[in-house]
Design a protein around this motif. Structure first.
Motif: not given
Length: 431
Positions: A220-235, A347-356
């Motif tokens: 379950y913990i590893m599933s959550r880890y993978q979902m955040y980086w492969q789905v929720y934080f998809h670029p 409006y056209y140059l944006v830095v976006d950061s994600s963390s988990d």
């Protein structure tokens, strides 16, 4: 018979792709599902802009809320007649599980950031305000709405009840990991929930898991880890979020400067003014927002028009890796170059950061401290999960952060090939 004890003449079921069926027998739960405030969740996507990346991710907060309710229903059915479980709190748990996401607005977190709103605050206002939900909860008991709000707000005195809905292994996460995996079509979010539910046990202040179920929890913990980086934080999803955020910022700026919109954005006016009441909030869902975006595609303002076309027609920004701590001089140069090229960098140059932070143990006094997952050993002793699991220990307390720089590649490429500005922009972006 008291309203809180009233049952439907026959059990109602919702066919569900994740749990097969969602079972409803309590009259209170059935009535809550039928309120306008809960039905509104059908018009708010669970994953915001993720549908631009994963075309199946069209599921709603309504789907998810029913799923969380169903998991909690099954958990407390397993708790029946066990020590530390008070059957009098059964309906409270079910109502809190069902209503925990009630205050989410359109496109959820992106929308909140722009207008400085908090969906948890609006969840509380819906439960305690002049609403259909509040009227039903008050029929149970005059204090019942406050109890439900306290559970969702994590201030309820019985922390066991809170932990069912908000902890590191709760019904909320167990539903959204599986549901989001199903609708996005990925395999990362799957884990053995049946096993976890069987080995969950109620303690005085939290739910614990029998030691024999440790490997299911690891999964379950590893599933959550993978979902955040492969789905929720998809670029690509983040690119759509960036454009969505900029649309709302631009519309707000234009409104403040008394711009004459083709269609008066009266659904947004209180949001632009920073004076949002509950009724204004409940009227705005994703259908309404997308209607305005469609209208704004034809606005005279070139920035608002372009951004809306990009979002509606999925013509998104491109991105490159970017570290704001090490590349600020490049960022400042790009900002000036964009201005020189006539491309508004705001409006056209944006830095976006994600963390988990995938899992953490108890660190007293630290900001955002979280209750750990405890394993129940055969002798009755409790052991914190990362002390028993090498897999979980390897990621405990380790926050991962990712930065991307988003920009409209098509506008840059549209500059004259003789332009030194164009050449320098491309050099910085692509090396």
């Amino acid at each position: 018979m008291a309203y809180k004890d009233e049952k439907l003449h026959e059990e109602k079921v919702f066919k569900d792709p994740v749990h097969r069926y969602v079972h409803v027998r309590d009259r209170v739960i059935w009535d809550l599902i039928g309120t306008p405030e809960f039905q509104r969740l059908r018009r708010v996507k669970q994953l915001g802009t993720s549908y631009t990346t994963f075309h199946g991710a069209e599921h709603s907060r309504f789907n998810h809320s029913l799923g969380v309710y169903e998991i909690v229903r099954r958990i407390i059915n397993n708790f029946e007649n066990r020590p530390n479980w008070n059957e009098d709190e059964r309906l409270l748990c079910l109502a809190a599980a069902l209503l925990h996401d009630l205050g989410h607005g359109p496109f959820s977190h992106s929308f909140e950031k722009v207008f400085k709103l908090d969906h948890e605050d609006f969840t509380r206002k819906i439960i305690l305000g002049d609403t259909g939900v509040n009227a039903i909860l008050r029929r149970v008991d005059s204090k019942f709405p406050h109890k439900v709000a306290e559970v969702i707000n994590k201030t309820y005195e019985n922390k066991l009840v809170v932990s069912l809905i908000s902890s590191q292994i709760d019904a909320d996460r167990m539903d959204y990991l599986q549901r989001d995996a199903y609708f996005t079509g990925v395999s990362y979010g799957h884990f053995d929930m049946e096993r976890i539910l069987r080995v969950m046990r109620p303690m005085e202040d939290q739910v614990v898991v029998k030691e024999s179920g440790m490997h299911a929890v690891e999964d379950y913990i590893m599933s959550r880890y993978q979902m955040y980086w492969q789905v929720y934080f998809h670029p690509v999803t983040r690119s759509a979020e960036v454009i969505l955020t900029k649309i709302l910022h631009r519309a707000k700026e234009l409104y403040e400067n008394e711009y004459s919109f083709y269609l008066e954005p009266y659904h947004f006016t209180s949001f632009f003014a920073g004076d949002v009441d509950l009724q204004d909030y409940l009227k705005l869902d994703e259908n309404v927002v997308m209607y305005y975006f469609q209208i704004w595609k034809d606005e005279i303002d070139p920035v608002l028009s372009d951004l809306c076309k990009r979002f509606v027609d999925r013509h998104l920004f491109k991105y490159v890796e970017f570290n704001p701590n090490q590349q600020m001089s490049e960022w400042m140069e790009l900002h000036k170059l964009f201005q020189k090229a006539g491309i508004d960098p705001d409006y056209y140059l944006v830095v976006d950061s994600s963390s988990d932070l995938p899992y953490d143990f108890y660190r007293p006094g630290e900001e955002g401290e979280r209750l750990p997952i405890h394993l129940l050993r055969p002798n009755g002793e409790l052991k914190e999960l990362s002390r028993q699991s090498d897999i979980v220990e390897s990621i405990s307390g380790k926050k991962r952060t990712d930065h991307k720089l988003y920009f409209p590649k098509d506008l840059i490429e549209g500059l004259s090939n003789r332009s030194k500005t164009k050449k320098r922009i491309l050099e910085i972006l692509y090396g």
